[in-house]
Write a protein that holds these residues in place. Structure first.
Motif, PDB file in Angstrom:
ATOM      1  N   SER A  14       0.544  -1.183   0.100  1.00  0.00           N
ATOM      2  CA  SER A  14      -0.261  -0.270   0.151  1.00  0.00           C
ATOM      3  C   SER A  14       0.771   1.036   0.067  1.00  0.00           C
ATOM      4  O   SER A  14       2.101   1.661  -0.005  1.00  0.00           O
ATOM      5  N   GLY A  15       0.229   2.570   0.149  1.00  0.00           N
ATOM      6  CA  GLY A  15       1.212   3.807  -0.299  1.00  0.00           C
ATOM      7  C   GLY A  15       1.636   4.379  -1.991  1.00  0.00           C
ATOM      8  O   GLY A  15       0.399   3.924  -2.651  1.00  0.00           O
ATOM      9  N   ARG A  16       2.373   3.722  -1.855  1.00  0.00           N
ATOM     10  CA  ARG A  16       3.091   5.033  -3.665  1.00  0.00           C
ATOM     11  C   ARG A  16       3.525   3.610  -4.213  1.00  0.00           C
ATOM     12  O   ARG A  16       4.821   3.075  -5.199  1.00  0.00           O
ATOM     13  N   THR A  17       2.538   2.703  -4.135  1.00  0.00           N
ATOM     14  CA  THR A  17       2.221   1.793  -5.259  1.00  0.00           C
ATOM     15  C   THR A  17       3.293   1.996  -6.405  1.00  0.00           C
ATOM     16  O   THR A  17       3.009   0.775  -6.899  1.00  0.00           O
ATOM     17  N   PHE A  18       2.189   3.057  -7.361  1.00  0.00           N
ATOM     18  CA  PHE A  18       2.535   3.059  -8.909  1.00  0.00           C
ATOM     19  C   PHE A  18       4.427   3.266  -8.734  1.00  0.00           C
ATOM     20  O   PHE A  18       4.385   2.910  -9.873  1.00  0.00           O
ATOM     21  N   ASN A  19       4.750   3.712  -8.092  1.00  0.00           N
ATOM     22  CA  ASN A  19       6.143   3.813  -8.578  1.00  0.00           C
ATOM     23  C   ASN A  19       6.771   2.311  -7.952  1.00  0.00           C
ATOM     24  O   ASN A  19       8.166   2.195  -7.527  1.00  0.00           O
ATOM     25  N   ILE A  20       6.282   0.974  -8.277  1.00  0.00           N
ATOM     26  CA  ILE A  20       7.289   0.657  -7.305  1.00  0.00           C
ATOM     27  C   ILE A  20       7.328  -0.514  -8.908  1.00  0.00           C
ATOM     28  O   ILE A  20       7.417  -0.345  -9.672  1.00  0.00           O
ATOM     29  N   TYR A  21       8.948  -0.708  -8.793  1.00  0.00           N
ATOM     30  CA  TYR A  21       9.750  -1.553  -9.778  1.00  0.00           C
ATOM     31  C   TYR A  21       9.968  -3.431  -9.740  1.00  0.00           C
ATOM     32  O   TYR A  21       9.306  -3.885 -10.374  1.00  0.00           O
ATOM     33  N   ALA A  22      10.219  -3.406  -8.937  1.00  0.00           N
ATOM     34  CA  ALA A  22       9.669  -5.107  -8.223  1.00  0.00           C
ATOM     35  C   ALA A  22       9.262  -4.995  -6.661  1.00  0.00           C
ATOM     36  O   ALA A  22       9.261  -4.258  -5.712  1.00  0.00           O
ATOM     37  N   MET A  23       9.374  -6.534  -6.598  1.00  0.00           N
ATOM     38  CA  MET A  23       9.282  -7.050  -4.913  1.00  0.00           C
ATOM     39  C   MET A  23       9.718  -7.965  -4.850  1.00  0.00           C
ATOM     40  O   MET A  23       9.616  -8.954  -5.926  1.00  0.00           O
ATOM     41  N   GLY A  24      10.660  -8.737  -3.696  1.00  0.00           N
ATOM     42  CA  GLY A  24      10.956  -9.736  -3.717  1.00  0.00           C
ATOM     43  C   GLY A  24      10.763 -10.407  -2.566  1.00  0.00           C
ATOM     44  O   GLY A  24      10.317  -9.805  -1.580  1.00  0.00           O
ATOM     45  N   TRP A  25      11.221 -11.235  -1.966  1.00  0.00           N
ATOM     46  CA  TRP A  25      11.025 -12.399  -0.834  1.00  0.00           C
ATOM     47  C   TRP A  25      12.682 -12.793  -0.801  1.00  0.00           C
ATOM     48  O   TRP A  25      13.236 -13.437  -1.563  1.00  0.00           O
ATOM     49  N   PHE A  26      13.061 -12.383   0.637  1.00  0.00           N
ATOM     50  CA  PHE A  26      14.610 -12.633   1.159  1.00  0.00           C
ATOM     51  C   PHE A  26      13.579 -13.617   2.978  1.00  0.00           C
ATOM     52  O   PHE A  26      12.660 -13.593   3.045  1.00  0.00           O
ATOM     53  N   ARG A  27      14.704 -13.794   3.440  1.00  0.00           N
ATOM     54  CA  ARG A  27      14.499 -14.847   4.597  1.00  0.00           C
ATOM     55  C   ARG A  27      15.661 -14.870   5.255  1.00  0.00           C
ATOM     56  O   ARG A  27      16.822 -14.230   4.700  1.00  0.00           O
ATOM     57  N   ARG A  28      15.829 -15.129   6.141  1.00  0.00           N
ATOM     58  CA  ARG A  28      16.845 -15.461   7.544  1.00  0.00           C
ATOM     59  C   ARG A  28      16.590 -16.178   8.170  1.00  0.00           C
ATOM     60  O   ARG A  28      15.768 -16.106   9.458  1.00  0.00           O
ATOM     61  N   ALA A  29      17.349 -16.899   8.329  1.00  0.00           N
ATOM     62  CA  ALA A  29      17.188 -17.943   9.507  1.00  0.00           C
ATOM     63  C   ALA A  29      17.778 -17.713  10.194  1.00  0.00           C
ATOM     64  O   ALA A  29      18.816 -16.792  10.228  1.00  0.00           O
ATOM     65  N   PRO A  30      17.778 -18.202  11.944  1.00  0.00           N
ATOM     66  CA  PRO A  30      18.462 -18.368  13.157  1.00  0.00           C
ATOM     67  C   PRO A  30      19.773 -18.980  12.939  1.00  0.00           C
ATOM     68  O   PRO A  30      20.833 -19.399  12.042  1.00  0.00           O
TER      69      PRO A  30
END
Length: 119
Positions: free
Chosen positions: A25-41
Motif C-alpha cells: 500500500s502507499g505509493r504502489t504506482f512507483n514499484i519497480y520490483a517486489m521480492g522475498w528474502f529470508r533469514r534463518a537463525p
C-alpha cells in the motif's frame, strides 16, 4: 513510501507446501520490483525470489529454484510466494521487500512472517 504486510507463514512438515502473501500500500504506482528474502537463525539474509512489476520477470535463489514460485497481482498490488517440497533448511523468517523506480533497491520491508518446516 510503500508499506508491506506479509501473511501466510506457519508450521509445516517436510515435503509440504505453504503460500506467503504480501500486500503493498502507499505509493504502489512507483514499484519497480517486489521480492522475498529470508533469514534463518544465526545466518545472514538470503535472497529467495523477486518479480519485476512491469513485465513479470522472475528470479530465484539457487536453493529454491524449482520448488518456489513468485507471482504478482497488479490489480491488488500483491505478491505471493508458493513454496512446495519444503525442507527443514527452509525454516526462516521470510520478509517481503519492494524496490521503487528511482533507486531500484529493496528499500521497503515488511515485518516478516515465520516459516517452520519440521522433519
Amino acid at each position: 513510501q510503500v508499506q508491506l504486510v506479509e501473511s501466510g507463514g506457519g508450521l509445516v512438515q517436510a515435503g509440504g507446501s505453504l503460500r506467503l502473501s504480501c500486500a503493498a500500500s502507499g505509493r504502489t504506482f512507483n514499484i519497480y520490483a517486489m521480492g522475498w528474502f529470508r533469514r534463518a537463525p544465526g545466518k545472514g539474509r538470503e535472497f529467495v525470489a523477486q518479480i519485476t512489476w512491469s513485465d513479470g520477470s522472475t528470479y530465484y535463489g539457487d536453493s529454491v529454484k524449482g520448488r518456489f514460485t513468485i507471482s504478482r497481482d497488479n490489480a491488488k498490488t500483491t505478491v505471493s510466494l508458493q513454496m512446495n517440497s519444503l525442507k527443514p533448511e527452509d525454516t526462516a523468517n521470510y520478509s517481503c521487500a519492494a524496490a521503487d523506480q528511482v533507486g531500484r533497491r529493496f528499500d521497503y520491508w515488511g515485518q516478516g512472517t515465520q516459516v517452520t518446516v519440521s522433519s
